[in-house]
Design an enzyme around this catalytic site. Structure first.
Site, PDB file in Angstrom:
ATOM      1  N   ASN A 154      -5.063  -0.523   9.256  1.00 18.83           N
ATOM      2  CA  ASN A 154      -6.239  -1.362   9.004  1.00 18.83           C
ATOM      3  C   ASN A 154      -5.921  -2.741   8.429  1.00 18.83           C
ATOM      4  O   ASN A 154      -6.657  -3.682   8.652  1.00 18.83           O
ATOM      5  CB  ASN A 154      -7.243  -0.621   8.109  1.00 18.83           C
ATOM      6  CG  ASN A 154      -6.671  -0.222   6.775  1.00 18.83           C
ATOM      7  OD1 ASN A 154      -5.463  -0.179   6.591  1.00 18.83           O
ATOM      8  ND2 ASN A 154      -7.544   0.085   5.833  1.00 18.83           N
ATOM      9  N   GLU A 251      -0.648   5.657  -1.170  1.00 15.12           N
ATOM     10  CA  GLU A 251      -1.957   4.989  -1.090  1.00 15.12           C
ATOM     11  C   GLU A 251      -2.725   5.670   0.030  1.00 15.12           C
ATOM     12  O   GLU A 251      -2.486   5.400   1.208  1.00 15.12           O
ATOM     13  CB  GLU A 251      -1.762   3.487  -0.790  1.00 15.12           C
ATOM     14  CG  GLU A 251      -1.128   2.710  -1.912  1.00 15.12           C
ATOM     15  CD  GLU A 251      -2.060   2.527  -3.100  1.00 15.12           C
ATOM     16  OE1 GLU A 251      -3.259   2.869  -3.003  1.00 15.12           O
ATOM     17  OE2 GLU A 251      -1.584   2.052  -4.138  1.00 15.12           O
ATOM     18  N   CYS A 285      -9.908   1.823   3.041  1.00 12.22           N
ATOM     19  CA  CYS A 285      -9.665   3.063   2.295  1.00 12.22           C
ATOM     20  C   CYS A 285     -10.590   3.247   1.100  1.00 12.22           C
ATOM     21  O   CYS A 285     -11.030   4.347   0.792  1.00 12.22           O
ATOM     22  CB  CYS A 285      -8.231   3.057   1.798  1.00 12.22           C
ATOM     23  SG  CYS A 285      -7.800   1.525   0.942  1.00 12.22           S
ATOM     24  N   GLU A 459      -0.278  -0.039  -6.464  1.00 17.93           N
ATOM     25  CA  GLU A 459       0.238  -1.260  -5.877  1.00 17.93           C
ATOM     26  C   GLU A 459      -0.332  -2.439  -6.657  1.00 17.93           C
ATOM     27  O   GLU A 459      -1.312  -2.310  -7.402  1.00 17.93           O
ATOM     28  CB  GLU A 459      -0.145  -1.345  -4.396  1.00 17.93           C
ATOM     29  CG  GLU A 459       0.561  -0.252  -3.602  1.00 17.93           C
ATOM     30  CD  GLU A 459       0.598  -0.462  -2.108  1.00 17.93           C
ATOM     31  OE1 GLU A 459      -0.461  -0.731  -1.521  1.00 17.93           O
ATOM     32  OE2 GLU A 459       1.697  -0.324  -1.526  1.00 17.93           O
TER      33      GLU A 459
HETATM   34  N1  LIG Z   1      -5.183   3.730  -0.365  1.00 19.41           N
HETATM   35  C1  LIG Z   1      -4.869   2.708   0.405  1.00 19.41           C
HETATM   36  O1  LIG Z   1      -4.384   1.674  -0.062  1.00 19.41           O
HETATM   37  C2  LIG Z   1      -5.114   2.773   1.890  1.00 19.41           C
HETATM   38  C3  LIG Z   1      -5.171   1.575   2.603  1.00 19.41           C
HETATM   39  C4  LIG Z   1      -5.389   1.649   3.974  1.00 19.41           C
HETATM   40  C5  LIG Z   1      -5.569   2.862   4.619  1.00 19.41           C
HETATM   41  N2  LIG Z   1      -5.524   4.008   3.906  1.00 19.41           N
HETATM   42  C6  LIG Z   1      -5.762   5.295   4.566  1.00 19.41           C
HETATM   43  O2  LIG Z   1      -5.057   5.372   5.803  1.00 19.41           O
HETATM   44  C7  LIG Z   1      -5.754   6.208   6.716  1.00 19.41           C
HETATM   45  C8  LIG Z   1      -5.896   5.516   8.040  1.00 19.41           C
HETATM   46  O3  LIG Z   1      -4.661   5.129   8.526  1.00 19.41           O
HETATM   47  P1  LIG Z   1      -3.829   5.944   9.619  1.00 19.41           P
HETATM   48  O4  LIG Z   1      -4.774   6.622  10.557  1.00 19.41           O
HETATM   49  O5  LIG Z   1      -2.811   5.030  10.167  1.00 19.41           O
HETATM   50  O6  LIG Z   1      -3.123   7.046   8.722  1.00 19.41           O
HETATM   51  P2  LIG Z   1      -2.035   8.134   9.140  1.00 19.41           P
HETATM   52  O7  LIG Z   1      -1.866   9.003   7.958  1.00 19.41           O
HETATM   53  O8  LIG Z   1      -2.355   8.754  10.437  1.00 19.41           O
HETATM   54  O9  LIG Z   1      -0.690   7.276   9.391  1.00 19.41           O
HETATM   55  C9  LIG Z   1      -0.176   6.430   8.398  1.00 19.41           C
HETATM   56  C10 LIG Z   1       1.287   6.128   8.718  1.00 19.41           C
HETATM   57  O10 LIG Z   1       2.065   7.304   8.501  1.00 19.41           O
HETATM   58  C11 LIG Z   1       2.908   7.525   9.623  1.00 19.41           C
HETATM   59  N3  LIG Z   1       3.176   8.960   9.671  1.00 19.41           N
HETATM   60  C12 LIG Z   1       2.432   9.937  10.232  1.00 19.41           C
HETATM   61  N4  LIG Z   1       2.991  11.140  10.036  1.00 19.41           N
HETATM   62  C13 LIG Z   1       4.131  10.936   9.333  1.00 19.41           C
HETATM   63  C14 LIG Z   1       5.153  11.786   8.813  1.00 19.41           C
HETATM   64  N5  LIG Z   1       5.107  13.110   8.982  1.00 19.41           N
HETATM   65  N6  LIG Z   1       6.173  11.225   8.118  1.00 19.41           N
HETATM   66  C15 LIG Z   1       6.218   9.900   7.918  1.00 19.41           C
HETATM   67  N7  LIG Z   1       5.287   9.035   8.407  1.00 19.41           N
HETATM   68  C16 LIG Z   1       4.250   9.548   9.105  1.00 19.41           C
HETATM   69  C17 LIG Z   1       2.128   6.955  10.783  1.00 19.41           C
HETATM   70  O11 LIG Z   1       2.989   6.689  11.880  1.00 19.41           O
HETATM   71  C18 LIG Z   1       1.556   5.700  10.153  1.00 19.41           C
HETATM   72  O12 LIG Z   1       2.500   4.661  10.148  1.00 19.41           O
HETATM   73  C19 LIG Z   1      -7.102   6.487   6.054  1.00 19.41           C
HETATM   74  O13 LIG Z   1      -7.106   7.763   5.497  1.00 19.41           O
HETATM   75  C20 LIG Z   1      -7.185   5.426   4.969  1.00 19.41           C
HETATM   76  O14 LIG Z   1      -8.018   5.752   3.897  1.00 19.41           O
HETATM   77  C21 LIG Z   1      -5.289   3.986   2.552  1.00 19.41           C
HETATM   78  C1  LIG Z   2      -6.476  -2.361  -0.119  1.00 14.56           C
HETATM   79  N1  LIG Z   2      -7.665  -2.722   0.630  1.00 14.56           N
HETATM   80  C2  LIG Z   2      -8.850  -2.234  -0.084  1.00 14.56           C
HETATM   81  C3  LIG Z   2      -7.771  -4.177   0.702  1.00 14.56           C
HETATM   82  C4  LIG Z   2      -7.584  -2.241   1.988  1.00 14.56           C
HETATM   83  C5  LIG Z   2      -7.551  -0.775   2.103  1.00 14.56           C
HETATM   84  O1  LIG Z   2      -7.859  -0.181   3.100  1.00 14.56           O
END
Ligand SMILES: NC(=O)c1ccc[n+]([C@@H]2O[C@H](COP(=O)([O-])OP(=O)(O)OC[C@H]3O[C@@H](n4cnc5c(N)ncnc54)[C@H](O)[C@@H]3O)[C@@H](O)[C@H]2O)c1
Ligand SMILES: C[N+](C)(C)CC=O
Length: 485
Positions: A154, A251, A285, A459
């Protein structure tokens, strides 16, 4: 004809672009049209090896440089990001589908903030002196070594910088794996860091799906793993990293509450709910996707909210007038539409949206459900799309208990004119990144991260330094050593 989004090569290792087309091809699909605009190739084992070897070899000399020298390079990179903001924003929009109106102000800019902030901190990373009578202890803040960053789709530029900047400031090397859905922006971050003077090998980008991430996490040369992703992925990565006691930052996702009391400034609260549900088409997120509105103002809130949501301008995300873009992918669109159907079946009242938009690309209309109850799936699971669930409440204790009744704990917000209540309620909410009379501000000066299943570590801010360095303590005896025999 080659699309302008096509990168020079798939990977950036040891200060240069590297290609290996024997890896699995990963098409980059522009979410606003469905067309393939670039292709990169997943890292083969040889590429993973090259990135890790390079990072390991480069880190020792980097750690020996002064913080001032390291910081200067990061701040120069921040300047270049800002100078190229327009081009980088166009690329971010191709990578994610997010409107240019957003990417111009939120992505390369927040990446630059992180590089500038941690570049500024690098020279002040010191230990302390602890006097103990004639003896003393001093502490040394040391880098961890090789850090792996794994990104979600995202905020690809921001995530690449939020992980890279503190890691490099502390004297570490990084191997970053972007999401396979948005592989383009991190390559530009690597290119710019090296243009700014970063020695080769310290910030490497390699592409791939979960298997490549998994290979990085379990490699013995890796000292720390920072993941931005979903809770299920976080659990797997945390467990894999634990086998060798690696440091982690997680995160992860959320289902955050936003509470609107009856005395709130209702237009501000609606603004917060819009920012906290529809910015980046809901793919954020920390979004406040459970909007608890006091029953006395609920209908007024919903009527005004629906009117304001009708001001969303859907269209070509590269057109600066567009303020609402598509879902990042067809898959994500289908997931979100599935939740919307579930909300309808569960009996929630649809206030607006609730459908795919009849235009090219993966657009889902901004959707508001009212009369949502705590047990509904749309109130319990992270949707990661433009779907707001409005729930009503009557009193403070009740809403706090309901807001906390979730496995997640990323964010929480409170809207009220009574600041005593604002602080009291925020104090009782189980969340890491909180807001009073605002929602989703994430300046680099503030720690960002979750509690419960939403994450481990923080972070940004000085807190991040603790997650990219470790402290050595040294006891210095000035007199003779006393021994029992
Ligand atoms: N807390 C935060 O700062 C934050 C920010 C942005 C997004 N998010 C979260 O991310 C999610 C959406 O993103 P997504 O669909 O890309 O998430 P995802 O968990 O599907 O993938 C995230 C990353 O992990 C990698 N990955 C997947 N399986 C793995 C494994 N077994 N070992 C190592 N790497 C692996 C993927 O290739 C990708 O690069 C949502 O749940 C969102 O809330 C959190
Ligand atoms: C960290 N933030 C909130 C800007 C983007 C998360 O998805």
């Amino acid at each position: 004809m080659t699309h302008l989004a096509q990168p020079t090569a798939s990977h950036f290792i040891n200060g240069e672009y590297v290609e290996d087309t024997t890896g699995t091809p990963i098409p980059v699909i522009y979410a606003a049209t469905g067309e393939t605009i670039a292709t990169v190739y997943a890292a083969t084992p040889a590429i993973v090896e090259k990135a890790l070897e390079t990072a390991k070899a480069a880190q020792t000399a980097w750690a020996k440089m002064t913080g001032t020298e390291r910081g200067r390079i990061l701040r120069r990179a921040a300047d270049i990001l800002r100078e190229r903001n327009h081009d980088l924003s166009v690329l971010e929009t191709y990578d994610t589908g997010k409107p240019l109106q957003e990417t111009l102000v939120a992505d390369a800019t927040s990446g630059a903030d992180a590089l500038e902030y941690f570049g500024g901190l690098a020279a002040s990373l010191t230990g302390e002196h602890i006097p103990l009578g004639e003896d003393w202890v001093y502490t040394v803040r040391e880098p961890l070594g090789v850090c792996v960053g794994i990104g979600a789709w995202n905020y690809p530029t921001q995530i690449a910088c939020w992980k890279g900047a503190p890691a490099l400031a502390c004297g570490n090397a990084m191997v970053f794996k972007p999401s396979e859905t948005t592989p383009l922006c991190a390559l530009k971050v690597a290119e710019i860091l090296h243009e700014a003077g970063l020695p080769a090998g310290l910030y490497n980008v390699i592409q791939g799906m979960g298997e490549v991430g998994g290979a990085l996490v379990t490699d013995p040369r890796v000292d720390k793993v920072s993941l931005t992703g979903s809770v299920p992925t976080g659990k797997k990565v945390y467990a894999a990293a634990a086998s060798e006691m690696k440091h982690v930052t997680m995160e992860l996702g959320g289902k955050s509450p936003m509470i609107v009391f009856e005395d709130a400034d209702i237009e501000n609260a609606i603004g917060g709910a819009i920012n906290g549900n529809f910015y980046s088409s809901g793919q954020v997120c920390s979004n406040g996707t459970r909007v608890f509105v006091h029953k006395d103002i609920k209908e007024e809130f919903l009527a005004r909210l629906a009117e304001r949501v009708s001001g969303a301008i859907l269209g070509d995300p590269q057109d600066e007038a567009t303020n609402f873009g598509p879902m990042v992918s067809e898959r994500q669109m289908d997931i979100v539409l599935g939740y919307i159907e579930q909300g309808k079946e569960e009996g929630a009242r649809l206030i607006c949206g609730g459908n795919r938009v009849d235009m090219p690309g993966y657009f889902v209309a901004p959707t508001v459900f009212a009369d949502v109850t705590d047990d509904m799936v749309i109130a319990r699971e992270e949707i990661f799309g433009p779907v707001m669930a409005v729930l009503d409440f009557e009193d403070e204790a009740e809403v706090i208990a309901r807001a906390n009744d979730t496995e997640f704990g990323l964010s929480a917000g409170v809207f009220t004119r009574d600041l005593s209540r604002g602080h009291r309620v925020i104090g009782a909410l189980e969340a890491g990144s909180c807001f009073i009379n605002s929602y989703n501000d994430a300046p680099v000066e503030a720690p960002f991260g979750g509690v419960k299943a939403s994450g481990v570590g923080r972070e940004n801010s000085k807190e991040a330094i603790n997650h990219y360095s470790q402290v050595k303590s040294v006891y210095v005896r000035m007199g003779d050593v006393e021994a029992a025999f």
